[in-house]
Design a protein around this motif. Structure first.
Motif, PDB file in Angstrom:
ATOM      1  N   HIS A 289     -40.512   9.840 -33.824  1.00 20.35           N
ATOM      2  CA  HIS A 289     -40.029  11.220 -33.760  1.00 20.35           C
ATOM      3  C   HIS A 289     -40.254  11.825 -32.370  1.00 20.35           C
ATOM      4  CE1 HIS A 289     -39.871  10.789 -38.111  1.00 20.35           C
ATOM      5  NE2 HIS A 289     -39.111  11.858 -38.123  1.00 20.35           N
ATOM      6  N   ALA A 290     -41.352  11.471 -31.748  1.00 23.09           N
ATOM      7  CA  ALA A 290     -41.604  11.951 -30.391  1.00 23.09           C
ATOM      8  C   ALA A 290     -40.522  11.430 -29.448  1.00 23.09           C
ATOM      9  CB  ALA A 290     -42.981  11.498 -29.918  1.00 23.09           C
ATOM     10  N   ALA A 291     -40.077  10.181 -29.689  1.00 21.76           N
ATOM     11  CA  ALA A 291     -39.005   9.604 -28.867  1.00 21.76           C
ATOM     12  C   ALA A 291     -37.718  10.398 -29.028  1.00 21.76           C
ATOM     13  CB  ALA A 291     -38.780   8.144 -29.267  1.00 21.76           C
ATOM     14  N   GLU A 292     -37.416  10.786 -30.265  1.00 23.34           N
ATOM     15  CA  GLU A 292     -36.226  11.606 -30.501  1.00 23.34           C
ATOM     16  C   GLU A 292     -36.359  12.954 -29.800  1.00 23.34           C
ATOM     17  OE1 GLU A 292     -34.659  11.987 -34.433  1.00 23.34           O
ATOM     18  OE2 GLU A 292     -35.219   9.949 -34.980  1.00 23.34           O
ATOM     19  N   VAL A 301     -35.288  14.572 -18.582  1.00 21.14           N
ATOM     20  CA  VAL A 301     -35.781  13.210 -18.781  1.00 21.14           C
ATOM     21  C   VAL A 301     -35.143  12.216 -17.805  1.00 21.14           C
ATOM     22  CG1 VAL A 301     -36.097  11.405 -20.550  1.00 21.14           C
ATOM     23  CG2 VAL A 301     -36.042  13.774 -21.222  1.00 21.14           C
ATOM     24  N   LYS A 302     -34.143  12.679 -17.079  1.00 17.81           N
ATOM     25  CA  LYS A 302     -33.341  11.779 -16.233  1.00 17.81           C
ATOM     26  C   LYS A 302     -34.180  10.793 -15.415  1.00 17.81           C
ATOM     27  CE  LYS A 302     -29.173  11.891 -13.397  1.00 17.81           C
ATOM     28  NZ  LYS A 302     -28.163  12.756 -12.755  1.00 17.81           N
ATOM     29  N   ILE A 308     -37.440   4.639 -20.725  1.00 18.85           N
ATOM     30  CA  ILE A 308     -37.001   4.656 -22.125  1.00 18.85           C
ATOM     31  C   ILE A 308     -36.273   3.359 -22.455  1.00 18.85           C
ATOM     32  CG2 ILE A 308     -35.468   5.824 -23.780  1.00 18.85           C
ATOM     33  CD1 ILE A 308     -36.054   8.448 -22.277  1.00 18.85           C
ATOM     34  N   LEU A 309     -35.411   2.923 -21.531  1.00 16.85           N
ATOM     35  CA  LEU A 309     -34.692   1.671 -21.751  1.00 16.85           C
ATOM     36  C   LEU A 309     -35.644   0.475 -21.806  1.00 16.85           C
ATOM     37  CD1 LEU A 309     -31.591   2.277 -19.465  1.00 16.85           C
ATOM     38  CD2 LEU A 309     -31.565   2.000 -21.941  1.00 16.85           C
ATOM     39  N   ASP A 310     -36.691   0.526 -20.994  1.00 20.58           N
ATOM     40  CA  ASP A 310     -37.682  -0.560 -21.009  1.00 20.58           C
ATOM     41  C   ASP A 310     -38.373  -0.655 -22.365  1.00 20.58           C
ATOM     42  OD1 ASP A 310     -37.099  -1.312 -18.437  1.00 20.58           O
ATOM     43  OD2 ASP A 310     -38.759  -0.208 -17.511  1.00 20.58           O
ATOM     44  N   GLY A 328     -33.226   8.944 -29.472  1.00 23.95           N
ATOM     45  CA  GLY A 328     -33.408   9.896 -28.376  1.00 23.95           C
ATOM     46  C   GLY A 328     -32.346   9.743 -27.311  1.00 23.95           C
ATOM     47  N   LEU A 329     -31.939   8.509 -27.050  1.00 21.50           N
ATOM     48  CA  LEU A 329     -30.889   8.257 -26.062  1.00 21.50           C
ATOM     49  C   LEU A 329     -29.592   8.974 -26.422  1.00 21.50           C
ATOM     50  CD1 LEU A 329     -30.951   4.438 -25.143  1.00 21.50           C
ATOM     51  CD2 LEU A 329     -31.197   6.356 -23.567  1.00 21.50           C
TER      52      LEU A 329
END
Length: 679
Positions: A289-292, A301-302, A308-310, A328-329
């Motif tokens: 949920h934190a990721a979302e 976040v840019k 995030i991808l890693d 989140g993405l």
């Protein structure tokens, strides 16, 4: 609420393992509900009302039935009421009328909470009545749900409610008050913006207080998150709350998702949130949920998208966290543009969790024009029968976000919709994508209609097709008659026909040339009343009715079941524009509440009423029950007034009408006329 349900649907689809008899129907119903309501993660702005619509609603506030008033408030609160113009009632007068209902302790508490929300909707105009909303909120004799609604309404008034922020905070702190009410107070505080600034520290203390119900602490965290920049000094405390393993994990996970509400204020802490995601000692669901929430921070976040991808690429990461990160993405939009190719690689990689791939498709779809080169890849994912159908159905649904960009693939989506070997949830998603194409979908409207008529297709899919057709607005205009014919087909499942009927609402003014057809449908009393009432809702946004059309709605009251009765009365007020004529008719006709019927009438009132009845008599000739009641009320009114010689003409008009139609009430008119002539 719709936004919240949309998020639940996404989450269920993301995490679920297929269970045919429990989870799937639940998800399907939610998906259908959201699709039919026409929502996405972003809620549509409220429409501006026309003058006749507001006049009709406000007139219904005076009806004798609470359920009619509730419907009036529901409709009232769906409009943007700022800068009301050209209405019979001044905004100040409307606020006064609404406040009177709010303060009336003899009426239903849910009706009073509707009044509180209506005052919130009126904004600055409601300022004199903010104290009344607060008093309602504090009343412990009431159920918690309406008090919760009042608390949220109070918060939504922003600066207008500033003098009462401390009172709201006191409710939040008071442990003897029902937790639902305190949750509403917390939510209200979060919506107050700058007005809550002096009390941020107090909200934080509630968040930290472990003796307080965890749900209330969660709402305190949400309140802080919603305050954005004002809460910046306390973001670290929110993160500490998320890490606190003594707090219920579900509560922490919900609070984690709200991190995204902090916007730019969270920028200095993004690295901490990322570290939080990587911390394997924290419950995976909370990290998910934190990721979302991180994704909801958008452009802030840019600089960390690569991180995030890693996380997504790391196959040692818990699947729930990967799915949350992928989710989140989906909300990053333009910020993810430079990484479109990387996201595409996730979509294509069959070793990746299907729900992560689904969210990759979703993320690409949210990139708009940037995703155009990758549409074919999304469609290939959609067609891949080795992928879980739930994941594919959501990918299909998300294609809808691309609008015009999907036009070259119109035939592909139509083929998916028609292919009976494809899982029907996937086909439902393809139908939703077609719906959002609007004018671009014009070439396939006939195909959707044929699909709707195909009785070999599952009812839920046909229901979806009905909504897709209606939601196409002007594009579907030539097929309104076909939709009405479909409604009349009693061999079709009633549930599907009801869906098609509700879909008429979305046609708006496009249905104007078919008002007569809709009214003819409403006249047929052999059709299920609930179906007729849903079809009637298709008239909401077209035009104000004259008396000749309005009698169709008024007559329907006499055939209504208990659940539809209030709607028909309200619809009569609404479509009639709340004119004096409409209010007079509903004072006497359509089974008015007995206590609202006048015990006596002045000469002026009697004269006005009989003249309105004379107009209604001409219009009601095809409506037996309405005319029977009208005959009765003409006689009742005739006996309640001290008439004058000049009234003989209107009295004789009614006498002749009643006599010629064979009603015994003609005798009452004759008696009144004889007495008047003998004076």
């Amino acid at each position: 609420m719709l936004k919240h349900l949309h998020q639940i649907t996404k989450r269920c689809l993301r995490r679920a393992t297929p269970t045919p008899f429990f989870l799937f129907p639940f998800i399907l119903l939610l998906t259908l509900f959201l699709a039919l309501a026409g929502v996405s993660a972003k809620e549509s702005p409220k429409p501006k009302p026309e003058a006749w619509q507001i006049n009709g609603i406000v007139a219904a506030f005076d009806d004798g039935y609470d359920n009619v008033k509730k419907l009036a408030f529901e409709k009232f609160n769906k409009y943007d009421l700022k800068n009301l113009k050209s209405v019979i009632y001044k905004p100040e007068d409307i606020a006064q009328k609404v406040a009177k209902i709010l303060k009336d302790k003899s009426v239903d508490s849910t009706l009073r909470s509707g009044a509180a929300v209506a005052l919130e909707n009126l904004g600055e105009t409601a300022k004199p009545y903010v104290k009344d909303i607060l008093d309602f909120l504090k009343d412990k004799s009431l159920d918690s749900t309406p008090r919760y609604d009042a608390a949220v309404a109070l918060g939504n008034l922003g600066e207008t409610a500033k003098p009462y922020v401390k009172d709201i905070l006191d409710i939040l702190k008071n442990k003897s008050i029902d937790s639902d009410v305190r949750k509403g107070a917390a939510e209200g505080l979060g919506n107050l913006g700058k007005a809550a600034k002096p009390y941020v520290k107090d909200i934080l203390d509630i968040l930290k207080d472990k003796t307080i119900d965890s749900d209330v602490r969660y709402d305190a965290a949400v309140a802080l998150a919603n305050l954005g920049e004002i809460a910046k000094p306390y973001i670290k405390d929110i993160l500490d709350f998320l890490k606190d393993k003594s707090v219920d994990s579900y509560v922490r996970s919900r609070a984690a998702e709200r991190l995204g509400n902090l916007g730019e204020a969270a920028k200095p802490y993004i690295k901490d949130i990322l570290d939080f995601l990587k911390d394997k000692t924290v419950d995976p669901d909370i990290r998910s949920h934190a990721a979302e929430g991180l994704g909801n921070l958008g452009g802030a976040v840019k600089p960390y998208i690569k991180d995030i991808l890693d996380i997504l690429k790391d196959k040692t990461v818990d699947p729930d966290v990967s799915r949350g990160t992928a989710g989140g993405l989906t909300n990053l939009g333009e910020a993810a543009k430079p990484y479109a190719k990387d996201i595409l690689d996730f979509l294509k990689d069959k070793t990746v969790d299907p729900y992560v791939r689904k969210d990759a498709a979703y993320a690409l779809a949210n990139l708009g024009e940037t995703a155009k080169p990758y549409l074919k890849d999304i469609l290939d994912f959609l067609k891949d029968k080795s992928v879980d159908p739930h994941a594919r159905s959501v990918a299909a649904y998300e294609l809808a976000n691309l609008g015009e960009a999907t036009k070259p693939y119109l035939k592909d989506m139509l083929d998916i919709l028609k292919d009976k070997t494809v899982d029907f949830t996937v086909r439902r998603g393809a139908a939703e994508a077609l719906r959002n194409l609007g004018e671009a979908a014009k070439p396939c409207v006939k195909d959707i209609l044929d699909f709707l008529k195909d009785k070999t297709v599952e009812d839920s899919l046909r229901l979806g097709a009905a909504y897709e057709l209606a939601n196409l607005g002007e594009t579907a205009k030539p097929y309104v008659k076909d939709i009405l014919d479909f409604l009349k087909d009693k061999t079709v499942n009633l549930f599907v026909r009801r869906g098609a009927a509700e879909g008429l609402v979305n046609l708006g003014k496009a249905a104007k040339p078919y008002v007569k057809d809709i009214l003819d449908f409403l006249k047929d009393k052999t059709i299920d009343d609930s179906l007729r009432s849903r079809a009637a809702a298709g008239l909401w946004n077209i035009e104000q009715f004259n008396l000749n059309n309005l009698v169709v709605i008024l007559d329907s009251i006499y055939y209504a079941g208990k659940s539809e009765f209030a709607q028909w009365r309200f619809l009569t007020y609404f479509l009639g524009g709340g004119t004096d004529e409409v209010k007079t008719l509903l004072t006497w006709l359509g089974f008015p509440e007995t206590k609202t019927i006048p015990a006596q009438l002045s000469h002026e009132q009697g004269d006005k009423t009989l003249k309105i009845f004379a107009q209604a008599w001409e219009a009601s000739q095809d409506f037996a029950r309405l005319r029977q009641d009208l005959a009765k009320q003409i006689a009742v009114v005739a006996r309640k007034v001290s008439w004058k010689p000049q009234d003989i003409l209107i009295l004789e008009t009614h006498y002749k009408n009643l006599k010629n139609a064979g009603y015994s009430e003609a005798d009452s008119l004759q008696s009144v006329i004889v007495n008047l002539k003998g004076q």
